[in-house]
Design a protein around this motif. Structure first.
Motif, mmCIF file in Angstrom:
data_model
loop_
_atom_site.group_PDB
_atom_site.id
_atom_site.type_symbol
_atom_site.label_atom_id
_atom_site.label_comp_id
_atom_site.label_asym_id
_atom_site.label_seq_id
_atom_site.Cartn_x
_atom_site.Cartn_y
_atom_site.Cartn_z
ATOM 1 N N GLU A 18 30.339 -8.455 26.422
ATOM 2 C CA GLU A 18 30.997 -9.504 27.200
ATOM 3 C C GLU A 18 30.628 -10.891 26.698
ATOM 4 O O GLU A 18 31.438 -11.817 26.787
ATOM 5 C CB GLU A 18 30.660 -9.342 28.678
ATOM 6 C CG GLU A 18 31.279 -8.089 29.292
ATOM 7 C CD GLU A 18 31.010 -7.974 30.784
ATOM 8 O OE1 GLU A 18 30.245 -8.801 31.305
ATOM 9 O OE2 GLU A 18 31.564 -7.047 31.428
ATOM 10 N N ALA A 19 29.422 -11.029 26.163
ATOM 11 C CA ALA A 19 29.033 -12.332 25.617
ATOM 12 C C ALA A 19 29.669 -12.559 24.249
ATOM 13 O O ALA A 19 30.032 -13.677 23.894
ATOM 14 C CB ALA A 19 27.510 -12.415 25.521
ATOM 15 N N VAL A 82 32.963 -4.294 30.579
ATOM 16 C CA VAL A 82 32.358 -2.958 30.506
ATOM 17 C C VAL A 82 32.124 -2.455 31.920
ATOM 18 O O VAL A 82 31.568 -3.161 32.761
ATOM 19 C CB VAL A 82 31.023 -2.985 29.734
ATOM 20 C CG1 VAL A 82 30.389 -1.589 29.721
ATOM 21 C CG2 VAL A 82 31.236 -3.474 28.305
ATOM 22 N N TYR A 83 32.560 -1.222 32.157
ATOM 23 C CA TYR A 83 32.321 -0.576 33.450
ATOM 24 C C TYR A 83 31.099 0.322 33.260
ATOM 25 O O TYR A 83 31.181 1.444 32.735
ATOM 26 C CB TYR A 83 33.547 0.241 33.855
ATOM 27 C CG TYR A 83 33.427 0.863 35.226
ATOM 28 C CD1 TYR A 83 33.230 0.076 36.361
ATOM 29 C CD2 TYR A 83 33.537 2.240 35.381
ATOM 30 C CE1 TYR A 83 33.132 0.661 37.615
ATOM 31 C CE2 TYR A 83 33.445 2.833 36.623
ATOM 32 C CZ TYR A 83 33.234 2.026 37.741
ATOM 33 O OH TYR A 83 33.124 2.590 38.992
ATOM 34 N N THR A 84 29.943 -0.186 33.678
ATOM 35 C CA THR A 84 28.681 0.485 33.369
ATOM 36 C C THR A 84 28.520 1.869 33.973
ATOM 37 O O THR A 84 27.882 2.738 33.348
ATOM 38 C CB THR A 84 27.492 -0.405 33.801
ATOM 39 O OG1 THR A 84 27.653 -0.784 35.169
ATOM 40 C CG2 THR A 84 27.415 -1.657 32.950
ATOM 41 N N GLU A 88 32.280 2.677 29.966
ATOM 42 C CA GLU A 88 33.584 2.452 29.343
ATOM 43 C C GLU A 88 33.851 0.959 29.253
ATOM 44 O O GLU A 88 33.454 0.193 30.140
ATOM 45 C CB GLU A 88 34.692 3.126 30.160
ATOM 46 C CG GLU A 88 34.548 4.637 30.242
ATOM 47 C CD GLU A 88 35.608 5.250 31.151
ATOM 48 O OE1 GLU A 88 36.312 4.468 31.845
ATOM 49 O OE2 GLU A 88 35.727 6.489 31.177
ATOM 50 N N TYR A 89 34.533 0.575 28.202
ATOM 51 C CA TYR A 89 34.913 -0.830 28.079
ATOM 52 C C TYR A 89 36.430 -0.940 27.998
ATOM 53 O O TYR A 89 37.125 0.009 27.634
ATOM 54 C CB TYR A 89 34.249 -1.459 26.834
ATOM 55 C CG TYR A 89 34.849 -1.059 25.516
ATOM 56 C CD1 TYR A 89 35.881 -1.805 24.930
ATOM 57 C CD2 TYR A 89 34.373 0.066 24.831
ATOM 58 C CE1 TYR A 89 36.419 -1.432 23.716
ATOM 59 C CE2 TYR A 89 34.914 0.443 23.615
ATOM 60 C CZ TYR A 89 35.941 -0.310 23.063
ATOM 61 O OH TYR A 89 36.484 0.066 21.868
ATOM 62 N N GLN A 90 36.925 -2.104 28.358
ATOM 63 C CA GLN A 90 38.371 -2.355 28.329
ATOM 64 C C GLN A 90 38.614 -3.838 28.133
ATOM 65 O O GLN A 90 37.718 -4.665 28.356
ATOM 66 C CB GLN A 90 39.027 -1.877 29.626
ATOM 67 C CG GLN A 90 38.488 -2.553 30.885
ATOM 68 C CD GLN A 90 39.054 -1.935 32.163
ATOM 69 O OE1 GLN A 90 39.929 -1.097 32.109
ATOM 70 N NE2 GLN A 90 38.536 -2.360 33.301
#
Length: 417
Positions: A18-19, A82-84, A88-90
């Protein structure tokens, strides 16, 4: 080497991704798309080697000008999320644009295609415009220059028309809905025409007239609608749906109102033509009268009148003779016919009287009330007439003379010699 839990690793990946991918632009083809009932948009994009899951939250979806469809080539502005819990990432989309063309252009084409399929543009449903409208409803911004232009042209061309101004917003958030309500209300005012539009501007400024709400209102109106938006080069959805498309607001008034000065000139020309035609007819009639007078003077009118008088007298005498002869023939026929008819009527009356007397005698003979005087009665058993010889010893039966009914029982039965 440091040991980490799954959650700690996912959190570290989340912070790094995300960063690192905070503001990115991704280009690809829409592989799948779902408009959720919550208002969120879930979709995925792909290229020839991989696929990326994406989401756009409801607040951003509401600002999209076009509808995302499978197979569209698009460019996405957003960031990685990211859905920790599932690792998963999107891609979280903030803005989506069609690749190689603007969103407004795509939205225009999509709506145009949709409305065309629904029959909104069919020429057969276009309503004719009245040649001399008495009342026109103007659905536009009351403070706009377009309204002043329309009022000026109307006063110059046809001062007899009544103009009803319905003030609406013509650009910005909610403008399309306000224009649609204005058209629907104008349709209830008994106007001969509705004109909706505004002056020129950018594509975004004119966009309210490309909204489906305005198209629906124009299509549903029973009153003919004229679309007068922007300049001649501007073409909008309202132009396709309306009964008439005008290149500008002032041109709309020029097109729908007759020119009073031109009409007066036409009336003057017609008056002159009528005067010339009347003079020509009078001249022709005078010439004919002159020729008739000469013909009358050239003929012996008195002699012709005397001849006609003698012919009428002779015809009258002949006619009276014929009438008297025909009457004498009919008089000879009337007396024999009268005698013949009288004899025929008398004969029919005599025959009818004899038939009546015969029927009366038969009725009298068969009348149970008369027969009872002679000691006769009907034998009945269970409501049906029976012959006396069919009654058995011990059987119960009834006797009726038409006035009295007696219940009896056969005690003895013997034939009469």
């Amino acid at each position: 080497m440091q040991m980490m839990s799954v959650s700690a690793l996912n959190e570290k990946i989340k912070s790094l991704l995300e960063a690192t991918f905070l503001h990115i632009r991704v280009e690809g083809e829409v592989a799948s798309v779902t408009y959720h009932s919550s208002g969120h948009l879930y979709f995925s994009v792909k290229d020839d080697r991989s696929t990326l899951r994406c989401v756009m939250w409801r607040s951003n979806v509401s600002r999209m000008r076009f509808r995302l469809e499978k197979g569209e080539h698009i460019v996405i502005d957003g960031s990685i999320g990211v859905y920790t819990p599932r690792g998963e990432y999107q891609l979280i989309a903030v803005q989506i644009e069609p690749y190689g063309r603007g969103a407004l252009a795509l939205a225009f084409e999509q709506l145009k295609k949709k409305l065309e399929a629904k029959g909104y543009f069919d020429a057969t449903r276009k309503k004719p415009l009245p040649p001399y409208p008495r009342r026109i409803a103007l659905v536009t911004a009351a403070g706009g220059a377009a309204l002043q232009d329309m009022l000026k042209v109307a006063r110059r061309r046809w001062p007899l028309v009544e103009l009803l101004v319905l003030d609406v917003r013509v650009q910005g958030e909610g403008a399309a809905e306000e224009i649609a309500r204005g058209i629907a209300y104008a349709d209830t005012l008994g106007a001969d025409l509705i004109v909706t539009g505004r002056g020129g501007g950018s594509v975004e400024d004119l966009w309210a007239f490309n909204e489906e709400a305005v198209a629906d209102a124009i299509y549903a109106a029973q009153t003919p609608v004229v679309s007068a938006v922007g300049h001649e080069v501007d073409t909008l959805i309202s132009d396709f749906v309306a009964d008439l498309r005008a290149p500008t607001p002032s041109a709309a008034i020029e097109m729908i109102l007759p020119d009073a000065n031109e009409l007066l000139r036409t009336i003057d020309e017609l008056g002159e033509q009528m005067g010339r035609r009347v003079a020509q007819i009078l001249h022709q009639k005078e010439e004919r009268l002159r020729r008739e007078a000469e013909a009358i003077r050239g003929a012996s009118v008195l002699r012709r009148l005397v001849t006609l008088e003698e012919s009428f007298a002779r015809i009258g005498r002949d006619l009276r003779e014929v009438i008297r002869y025909r009457l004498s023939q009919f008089e000879g026929r009337i007396s024999p016919l009268e005698r013949q008819m009288t004899e025929s009527v008398d004969l029919r009356l005599r025959r009818s009287g004899e038939e009546l007397r015969s029927l009366s005698e038969a009725l009298r003979r068969n009348d149970p009330t008369l027969r009872s005087k002679e000691g006769w009665a009907e034998v009945l058993s269970e409501g049906r007439r029976r012959a006396l010889e069919s009654i058995k010893v011990g059987e119960r039966f009834e006797l009726s003379d038409g006035r009295v009914k007696v219940r009896a029982q056969c005690l003895e039965k013997r034939p009469l010699k």
